[in-house]
Write an enzyme that holds these catalytic residues in place. Structure first.
Site, PDB file in Angstrom:
ATOM      1  N   CYS A   1       0.217   3.799   7.050  1.00 25.23           N
ATOM      2  CA  CYS A   1      -0.899   4.135   6.159  1.00 25.23           C
ATOM      3  C   CYS A   1      -1.695   2.914   5.721  1.00 25.23           C
ATOM      4  O   CYS A   1      -2.929   2.961   5.653  1.00 25.23           O
ATOM      5  CB  CYS A   1      -0.392   4.893   4.939  1.00 25.23           C
ATOM      6  SG  CYS A   1       0.959   4.072   4.063  1.00 25.23           S
TER       7      CYS A   1
ATOM      8  N   HIS B   1      -4.716   2.752  -0.917  1.00 20.13           N
ATOM      9  CA  HIS B   1      -4.254   1.413  -0.553  1.00 20.13           C
ATOM     10  C   HIS B   1      -5.474   0.489  -0.437  1.00 20.13           C
ATOM     11  O   HIS B   1      -6.421   0.783   0.288  1.00 20.13           O
ATOM     12  CB  HIS B   1      -3.525   1.435   0.780  1.00 20.13           C
ATOM     13  CG  HIS B   1      -2.168   2.070   0.735  1.00 20.13           C
ATOM     14  ND1 HIS B   1      -1.535   2.434  -0.428  1.00 20.13           N
ATOM     15  CD2 HIS B   1      -1.304   2.389   1.747  1.00 20.13           C
ATOM     16  CE1 HIS B   1      -0.345   2.952  -0.136  1.00 20.13           C
ATOM     17  NE2 HIS B   1      -0.189   2.931   1.173  1.00 20.13           N
TER      18      HIS B   1
END
Length: 361
Positions: free
Chosen positions: A158, A251
């Site tokens: 990810c 993120h």
């Protein structure tokens, strides 16, 4: 598509499984008909199996509440109910590799969110806008498995999706050295603040295995198919630090990069905002209209304001500027459980369907 494909979710009670179920609600091509999980959840209605552990911001879709959860280990039984499966099982890597191949051998395509098969030479690890040609290795994988339609395909880690697309869009300039620090949300560990109260007002400077993935997986994305296997690229050389921060979703990456041929700032922004891949050309259901955007404001992108860009399927860049040691530095942001996990896998499945790799049984 005249009739929707029947989809199974392996590991459907966990956070990524829940994200799959949320994203597939009202999907034009796919319908969740089967949910499988651990033996302790098997036999219960999905709503009861999840209980108070529903972690999505949106309510549980009505269509799945009464589905009876199956035992994920009863491979033949689950596979008989579906056209293909998404895998988000929580097991050891050896167990994941074994069960995903077992499903593939029932002639059931597996599109996995797990890391277990990311380095299996004939398993494609794909960001559809970056390396769709890697799906070619499915032919060799089917020969190894002895299948006609079954296979395993995976999506990458990810966190790399906050900077790898930006580097790939600049490949003509030869990115050669990259330093990236990622500031990673707690949902990447399958947690909420309720589950993980020690993360409130805290930073943990270690995420097990994450730095190795962040340094190596982009090289596999940028690699090429040779004799039915993926050969990773040699460049850019990437070094990373990965930090867990008190953010639920999103993120962020702080990136420094040197190029073989240094572009201008204007050239970089142009390549980013105009970058398109096969998902955009084919107008796939989950494809963002704009994959990469550049934000001019000094204080953007921000998680709170920008993580849901293009329904979480786009990535945001900002603060591009020249550096004293490296050619340039910039900030990237991606949604880790949408683009970085379930959403990225759904987009892979859409492209596999469009290309004929996934079809009704």
């Amino acid at each position: 598509m005249e009739q929707k494909l029947r989809v199974g979710i392996l590991g459907g009670t966990g956070m990524v499984g829940q994200r799959f179920i949320s994203l597939l609600e009202n999907h034009p091509w796919f319908e969740v008909t089967t949910i499988a999980a651990s033996p302790r959840s098997a036999g219960k209605k999905y709503e009861d199996a999840v209980g108070g552990r529903w972690k999505m911001k949106t309510p549980m879709p009505e269509a799945v509440k009464d589905i009876i959860v199956m035992n994920v280990n009863e491979v033949e039984k689950v596979a008989s109910e579906v056209d293909f499966v998404f895998s988000a099982v929580d097991m050891s890597k050896d167990e994941i590799r074994a069960i995903e191949e077992a499903y593939a051998k029932t002639e059931t395509p597996v599109v996995s969110n797990n890391s277990a098969h990311r380095w299996t030479p004939d398993v494609p690890m794909v960001v559809p806008e970056i390396n769709p040609e890697h799906f070619e290795v499915i032919k060799a994988q089917r020969e190894r498995l002895g299948t006609k339609r079954g296979f395993v395909a995976v999506k990458p880690n990810c966190s790399i999706q906050s900077y790898a697309p930006a580097l790939f869009a600049l490949k003509e300039f030869g990115p050669k050295e990259v330093v990236a620090t990622t500031y990673q949300a707690i949902s990447g560990a399958g947690k909420t603040f309720k589950d993980w109260p020690e993360m409130v007002e805290n930073v943990i400077p270690f995420i097990g295995g994450e730095e190795e993935k962040s340094e190596q997986e982009p090289l596999r994305l940028f690699g090429k198919v040779v004799d039915g296997k993926i050969e990773k690229a040699e460049l850019p050389v990437i070094t990373t630090q990965c930090v867990r921060v008190p953010v639920l979703d999103g993120h962020t990456a702080a990136v420094f990069v040197n190029f073989e041929k240094k572009p201008t700032k204007e050239e970089i922004i142009d390549r980013w905002v105009n970058f398109k891949g096969l998902p955009q050309e084919l107008d796939l259901p989950s494809a963002p209209k704009q994959f990469i955007r550049y934000m001019e404001e000094d204080n953007r992108p921000q998680v709170k304001l920008d993580v849901d860009f293009e329904n979480g399927m786009g990535v945001s860049m900002g603060r591009l500027r020249e550096d004293k040691i490296y050619d340039y530095k910039f900030i990237g942001l991606s949604h880790n459980t949408v683009r970085g996990a379930a959403g990225g896998a759904v987009l892979c499945a859409e492209l596999l369907t469009a290309q004929g790799y996934i079809a009704a049984k």
